[in-house]
Design a protein around this motif. Structure first.
Motif, mmCIF file in Angstrom:
data_model
loop_
_atom_site.group_PDB
_atom_site.id
_atom_site.type_symbol
_atom_site.label_atom_id
_atom_site.label_comp_id
_atom_site.label_asym_id
_atom_site.label_seq_id
_atom_site.Cartn_x
_atom_site.Cartn_y
_atom_site.Cartn_z
ATOM 1 N N ASP A 30 0.827 -1.209 0.000
ATOM 2 C CA ASP A 30 0.000 0.000 0.000
ATOM 3 C C ASP A 30 0.862 1.260 0.000
ATOM 4 O OD1 ASP A 30 -2.336 -1.478 0.005
ATOM 5 O OD2 ASP A 30 -2.489 -1.466 2.195
ATOM 6 N N ARG A 32 3.941 1.577 -1.138
ATOM 7 C CA ARG A 32 4.601 1.697 -2.436
ATOM 8 C C ARG A 32 3.639 2.248 -3.490
ATOM 9 N NH1 ARG A 32 9.567 2.344 -4.615
ATOM 10 N NH2 ARG A 32 9.013 2.572 -6.781
ATOM 11 N N ALA A 33 2.378 1.788 -3.471
ATOM 12 C CA ALA A 33 1.379 2.287 -4.416
ATOM 13 C C ALA A 33 1.121 3.778 -4.202
ATOM 14 C CB ALA A 33 0.087 1.492 -4.281
ATOM 15 N N ASP A 36 4.118 5.694 -5.636
ATOM 16 C CA ASP A 36 4.056 5.661 -7.095
ATOM 17 C C ASP A 36 2.989 6.622 -7.623
ATOM 18 O OD1 ASP A 36 6.111 3.845 -7.238
ATOM 19 O OD2 ASP A 36 4.783 2.099 -7.456
#
Length: 64
Positions: A30, A32-33, A36
């Protein structure tokens, strides 16, 4: 992922229990998303950052 998290925490010399390491690893996807998504805005691609370093000095006279 737990082994990677252990390695990173050991390299940073941060103590963590097995429960903490498991929680960090579980939340990684979560996180990392979300990071990004910060870079996924097409219109922001060429925008200058808010804090932009300028080598030339600009002195404002606050006394007047």
């Amino acid at each position: 992922m737990n082994e990677i998290m252990k390695t990173l925490l050991d390299a940073a010399q941060l103590p963590a229990s097995e429960d903490e390491i498991t929680a960090y690893a579980a939340g990684f996807a979560d996180q990392r998303a979300a990071v990004d998504a910060l870079y996924a805005v097409p219109d922001a691609r060429y925008a200058a950052p808010a804090l932009h370093f300028r080598a030339a000095s600009r002195i404002a006279d606050w006394a007047s």
